[in-house]
Design an enzyme around this catalytic site. Structure first.
Site, PDB file in Angstrom:
ATOM      1  N   HIS A  34     -10.253   1.670   1.541  1.00  0.00           N
ATOM      2  CA  HIS A  34      -9.672   2.743   2.108  1.00  0.00           C
ATOM      3  C   HIS A  34     -10.874   3.913   2.007  1.00  0.00           C
ATOM      4  CE1 HIS A  34      -5.232   2.961   1.892  1.00  0.00           C
ATOM      5  NE2 HIS A  34      -5.256   2.339   0.906  1.00  0.00           N
ATOM      6  N   HIS A  83      -8.959  -3.469  -2.293  1.00  0.00           N
ATOM      7  CA  HIS A  83      -8.251  -2.714  -1.448  1.00  0.00           C
ATOM      8  C   HIS A  83      -8.458  -1.219  -1.597  1.00  0.00           C
ATOM      9  CE1 HIS A  83      -3.853  -1.994  -0.097  1.00  0.00           C
ATOM     10  NE2 HIS A  83      -4.130  -0.708  -0.333  1.00  0.00           N
ATOM     11  N   GLU A  84      -8.646  -0.487  -2.668  1.00  0.00           N
ATOM     12  CA  GLU A  84      -9.165   0.837  -2.828  1.00  0.00           C
ATOM     13  C   GLU A  84     -10.186   1.243  -2.217  1.00  0.00           C
ATOM     14  OE1 GLU A  84      -6.634   2.626  -3.296  1.00  0.00           O
ATOM     15  OE2 GLU A  84      -5.306   0.910  -4.180  1.00  0.00           O
ATOM     16  N   CYS A 144       0.966  -1.130  -0.097  1.00  0.00           N
ATOM     17  CA  CYS A 144       0.100   0.071  -0.272  1.00  0.00           C
ATOM     18  C   CYS A 144       0.832   1.316   0.046  1.00  0.00           C
ATOM     19  CB  CYS A 144      -0.918  -0.175   1.351  1.00  0.00           C
ATOM     20  SG  CYS A 144      -2.007   1.432   1.327  1.00  0.00           S
TER      21      CYS A 144
HETATM   22 ZN    ZN Z   1      -3.785   1.225  -0.036  1.00  0.00          ZN
END
Ligand code: ZN
Length: 189
Positions: A154, A150-151, A108
């Site tokens: 966030h 993953h995004e 990341c």
């Molecule tokens: Zn990340």
């Protein structure tokens, strides 16, 4: 100058992003800046939180990745060059029922040099809007799917270290603590 990418444990990384409502010139500029920051850092994805904005917005670009994955965008299979870098606003992810969970080492941009295995479902469908406000439906698997998951995490203040199993999380714990300390020291300057 490219935008600065914030590191763990800056508080913005833990905030849930607001929905994007205005698909205007300011948003297009923000997307362009995010893409530039992502490319400069050599990443395949970047979330608004990582440049200090609490928004449901991320960008991805997998053209340089040699991973094997498949996709269907609005019921077609356009070449990646036609739609990447891709801006994703207000994503809604549905995991394909019965899809396998896969384990893969993730990194990341907000955690320099820290990597660890994360289990995620393989095939997903994501509904989103692009930077012009046009709605899309994307079905994908492999690294493409993993990157979006993953995004999207966030955007809800969830980080990949939260998704690691206990054993993996323990292997990166010292590095994570050191990073948080360094970030705090940097903020005081
Ligand atoms: Zn990340």
């Amino acid at each position: 100058m490219p935008l600065r990418i914030v590191h763990y444990n800056e508080p913005v990384l833990r905030t849930k992003g607001e929905k994007v409502n205005a698909f205007d010139a300011a948003l297009a500029q923000l997307v362009a800046d995010m893409v530039a920051a992502m490319h400069q850092a050599g990443g395949i994805g970047l979330a608004a939180q990582q440049i200090g904005y609490s928004l449901q917005l991320c960008v991805v670009d997998l053209r340089e990745s040699d991973a094997d994955f498949s996709w269907e965008l609005d019921n077609a299979r356009p070449p990646l060059d036609l739609f990447m870098p891709l801006a994703i606003a207000n994503p809604q992810i549905t995991v394909t029922p019965g899809t396998d969970e896969t384990l893969f080492e993730e990194g990341c941009l907000s955690f320099p040099k820290i990597r660890g295995d994360v289990a995620r479902p393989d095939t997903i469908t994501v509904k989103f809007k692009d930077e012009r406000g046009v709605p899309h439906i994307l079905k994908c698997d492999g690294l493409f799917s993993r990157c979006i998951q993953h995004e999207a995490d966030h955007l809800n203040g969830v980080l990949f270290i939260d998704r690691m199993d206990k054993k993996t999380r323990a292997t990166v714990d010292d590095a994570v603590k050191a990073l948080a300390k360094a970030t705090k020291a940097e903020a005081k300057k």
